[in-house]
Design a protein around this motif. Structure first.
Motif, short mmCIF file in Angstrom:
data_model
loop_
_atom_site.label_atom_id
_atom_site.label_comp_id
_atom_site.label_asym_id
_atom_site.label_seq_id
_atom_site.Cartn_x
_atom_site.Cartn_y
_atom_site.Cartn_z
N GLY A 18 0.79 -1.22 0.00
CA GLY A 18 0.00 0.00 0.00
C GLY A 18 0.83 1.28 0.00
N ARG A 299 -1.63 -10.00 0.67
CA ARG A 299 -0.44 -10.77 1.00
C ARG A 299 -0.91 -11.91 1.90
N GLU A 376 -3.78 -3.67 11.10
CA GLU A 376 -3.89 -3.09 9.75
C GLU A 376 -3.74 -1.59 9.85
N LEU A 380 -5.96 -0.82 2.19
CA LEU A 380 -6.52 -0.19 1.00
C LEU A 380 -7.64 -1.04 0.40
P1 ADP Z 1 -0.37 -4.01 2.61
O1 ADP Z 1 0.26 -2.74 2.12
O2 ADP Z 1 -0.17 -4.27 4.07
O3 ADP Z 1 -0.03 -5.22 1.80
P2 ADP Z 1 -2.87 -2.74 1.81
O4 ADP Z 1 -4.29 -3.21 1.90
O5 ADP Z 1 -2.56 -1.41 2.40
O6 ADP Z 1 -1.96 -3.88 2.48
O7 ADP Z 1 -2.40 -2.68 0.30
C1 ADP Z 1 -2.28 -3.83 -0.46
C2 ADP Z 1 -2.27 -3.43 -1.92
O8 ADP Z 1 -1.70 -4.48 -2.69
C3 ADP Z 1 -3.64 -3.19 -2.50
O9 ADP Z 1 -3.53 -2.27 -3.55
C4 ADP Z 1 -4.02 -4.58 -3.04
O10 ADP Z 1 -5.01 -4.54 -4.04
C5 ADP Z 1 -2.70 -5.05 -3.55
N1 ADP Z 1 -2.51 -6.51 -3.56
C6 ADP Z 1 -2.22 -7.31 -2.51
N2 ADP Z 1 -2.04 -8.58 -2.91
C7 ADP Z 1 -2.26 -8.59 -4.24
C8 ADP Z 1 -2.21 -9.61 -5.25
N3 ADP Z 1 -1.91 -10.87 -4.96
N4 ADP Z 1 -2.46 -9.25 -6.53
C9 ADP Z 1 -2.76 -7.97 -6.84
N5 ADP Z 1 -2.80 -6.97 -5.95
C10 ADP Z 1 -2.55 -7.26 -4.66
#
Ligand code: ADP
Length: 481
Positions: A18, A299, A376, A380
Motif C-alpha cells: 500500500g 499478502r 492493519e 486499501l
Molecule cells: P499491505 O500494504 O499491508 O499489503 P494494503 O491493503 O494497504 O496492504 O495494500 C495492499 C495493496 O496491494 C492493495 O492495492 C491490493 O489490491 C494489492 N494486492 C495485494 N495482494 C495482491 C495480489 N496478490 N495481486 C494484486 N494486488 C494485490
C-alpha cells in the motif's frame, strides 16, 4: 510550498504494498492544494528503464561504495529525482531482496544511501531546488531525517510516515561506522536501538512530526501489543503523532471507467456487477449460482490473518458462500488455501500470485471482500471494496475500524452501514460476520443499499491530502515561529 517525498516504492513504477499507492497518488492530490511534490526514489532497473530523458542534477564520486548520479525526470506525471547507483540498486529481484525473497545483505547500505541523498537535497545540492518540507516514508527512507538532524538540514521541517510499524530496518551495531554519522548519533535519543541501529527508530526520533495511516492505528501503536518495541518512543512523541487515513486513486480505482472489468457500472446501476461475477466464476473455476462470492486480495501472511481465514473455510463453504482468493506469501498459508480449493472444487478458487488486473475484477464482481487482519495500519483493499460495492467484512482494527461502518441493526435502520466488522483474531466472530453478511445478501434491496452506502463514502485522496497540507503548513509556522 515544495515537498520532497523520499520513498522506496511509488505506483505505478515499483510496488510491493500500500505504501506505493500512497506515494504515487498523494502528489497529484496535493498539487490541487498548491503543494508541489518531488519524489526521490532508488534507481531500480524498472525505474531506470522508465527514464526517457534523464538529466543528471548531481553526481557522487563515492556513495556507499560506488559512483552515483541523481537524475531529475518526469515519469507518468510524477516529478521525480532518481538515485542511479548501480552498485546498490541495479540488480534483479524485488526492491529489498532476491527472487527467493531473501533480503539483500547490504540493505542498510542501500537505504542509508537513499537517506544521505535525501538529506543532501534538503540541504540544497540540487540547483534551484530547496524543499520546504521533507516527507519520509517507512524505514527505507527514515535515515533521511537522521542525516538531516546531524547535518546541514536540521532546520528543514520533516515528517516521518509509518505505513507499517512491523517493518523497522534493524541492523547490528557494526554498521554504524559505515553510516558516516557523528559518534553522538549512536545514542538512545539518536539511532541506537536495542544495542544495534534502528533506521525507523532514528526517523521517529528525528522527525518534526510523525504520521501513521489511520487514527485508530495511531492510538494502537502507543500500546505494547501493537508498538513492536517502539511504543515507548511513540508515547514520548505522542504530541507530534497524527493519524491520516489513506485515500484511493480515482483514476485507477473507478468502476465507471475500469478497463480491467468485464463490465463497468455506477452506484445508480449496479447491473454490470453481474457480468463481472460471471467472469470471476469462469476465471476461478467456481460453480455458477446465485449465492454470494467473497473475495480475498492480500499478502498471504500472519499479519493479514490468513491462517484464521483458512481455519473457517469449511463452515463458510457449508453456509453456501463461495470464495475467490488472490494472493501470495507464506508457503504454508498458500498450501493451506490450495488444499481448501482442492477439497471444495467449484466452491473455493485460489490464484497464487500477484495480479493487478484480477484484483480489480474481484472488487468489481465479488459481493464482499474478507479482511481478517491481526493489525492493519490503514488497509486499501477495504477502501477499494467500498468504492466498488464489494462489501468489506473486516477485523475491527486500525484503519479497518476507521473506514467501515458495521451493519448492526441500528446502522442498517439508519441507512449508514457500509460493511461488517468482527473482533480481531476471533475465528468464531469472523464466521459469524460472514453469516450476518449471507443473511443480508439474501435480501437484495438491503444488500444493494449497503453497497450504495459504501460507494458514497468519501475515500478520495482529496480529503487526506487536505490533512497532510494542513500538517505541512503547521510545521512551516513552527519553523518560522
Ligand atoms: P499491505 O500494504 O499491508 O499489503 P494494503 O491493503 O494497504 O496492504 O495494500 C495492499 C495493496 O496491494 C492493495 O492495492 C491490493 O489490491 C494489492 N494486492 C495485494 N495482494 C495482491 C495480489 N496478490 N495481486 C494484486 N494486488 C494485490
Amino acid at each position: 510550498m515544495q515537498v520532497l517525498s523520499v520513498t522506496p516504492e511509488i505506483f505505478p513504477l515499483i510496488k510491493t504494498g500500500g505504501l506505493a499507492d500512497v506515494t504515487g497518488a498523494l502528489p497529484e492530490a496535493l498539487a490541487g492544494l498548491g503543494v508541489g511534490t518531488r519524489s526521490l526514489v532508488p534507481g531500480y532497473p524498472v525505474v531506470m528503464s522508465a527514464l526517457k530523458k534523464k538529466k543528471a542534477v548531481h553526481l557522487y564520486t563515492a556513495l556507499q561504495g560506488g559512483k552515483a548520479a541523481l537524475h531529475a525526470a518526469e515519469i507518468g506525471g510524477l516529478d521525480m529525482l532518481v538515485l542511479d547507483a548501480p552498485h546498490l540498486f541495479d540488480r534483479p529481484g524485488g526492491p529489498y531482496g532476491d527472487a527467493t525473497g531473501a533480503d539483500w545483505q547490504d540493505n542498510w547500505r542501500r537505504f542509508a544511501a537513499l537517506g544521505r541523498v535525501g538529506a543532501d537535497i534538503a540541504a540544497g545540492v540540487v540547483k534551484d531546488y530547496k524543499p520546504d518540507i521533507v516527507h519520509a516514508h517507512d524505514w527505507q527512507s527514515a535515515m533521511t531525517l537522521a542525516y538531516m538532524r546531524y547535518g546541514e538540514a536540521a532546520k528543514v521541517p520533516s515528517v516521518m510516515t509509518v505505513h507499517n510499524l512491523a517493518f523497522q530496518g534493524q541492523f547490528g551495531a557494526s554498521i554504524f561506522a559505515g553510516l558516516g554519522l557523528p559518534q553522538q548519533a549512536m545514542a538512545l535519543d539518536g539511532i541506537e536501538y536495542y544495542g544495534g541501529v534502528g533506521f525507523l527508530k532514528a526517523g521517529l526520533q528525528a522527525a518534526w512530526a510523525i504520521t501513521t495511516v489511520s487514527p485508530t492505528y495511531a492510538q494502537e501503536i502507543r500500546t505494547p501489543a501493537f508498538g513492536m518495541g517502539l511504543d515507548g518512543l511513540i508515547n514520548l512523541r505522542a504530541a507530534e503523532l497524527h493519524g491520516i487515513v489513506n485515500g484511493i486513486d480515482d483514476d485507477i480505482w473507478n468502476p465507471e471507467t475500469d478497463k480491467h472489468l468485464a463490465a463497468t457500472y455506477t452506484a445508480k446501476s449496479l447491473k454490470g456487477r453481474k457480468a463481472n461475477k460471471r467472469a470471476i466464476e469462469e476465471r476461478m473455476t467456481l460453480d455458477r449460482d446465485d449465492g454470494p462470492i467473497y473475495c480475498v486480495v492480500s499478502r498471504l501472511t500472519w499479519q493479514k490473518g490468513i491462517d484464521i481465514l483458512a481455519s473457517i473455510i469449511d463452515p463458510v463453504v457449508a453456509s453456501g458462500a463461495r470464495l475467490a482468493i488472490l494472493g501470495s506469501g507464506d508457503a504454508g498459508l498458500e498450501g493451506a488455501l490450495l488444499a481448501a480449493a482442492a477439497r471444495h472444487r467449484g466452491r473455493v478458487g485460489v490464484v497464487i500470485g500477484y495480479d493487478e488486473g484480477l484484483s480489480h475484477q474481484l472488487q468489481g464482481g465479488a459481493d464482499g471482500i474478507l479482511i481478517p487482519s491481526r493489525f492493519e495500519p490503514c488497509g486499501l483493499t477495504q477502501l477499494y471494496g467500498l468504492r466498488y460495492g464489494c462489501v468489506p467484512i473486516v477485523a475491527r482494527t486500525g484503519g479497518l475500524a476507521d473506514t467501515v461502518i458495521d451493519a448492526n441493526e441500528a446502522a442498517v435502520a439508519a441507512g449508514v452501514a457500509t460493511g461488517f466488522q468482527f473482533a480481531p483474531e476471533n475465528a468464531g466472530d469472523f464466521h459469524h460476520a460472514i453469516l450476518r453478511a449471507n443473511a443480508l445478501y439474501a435480501d437484495p434491496a438491503a444488500w444493494a443499499s449497503l453497497q450504495r452506502q459504501g460507494m458514497k463514502a468519501d475515500v478520495s485522496w482529496d480529503r487526506s491530502a487536505q490533512k497532510y497540507a494542513a500538517l505541512y503548513r503547521m510545521l512551516l509556522s513552527k519553523r518560522d515561529a
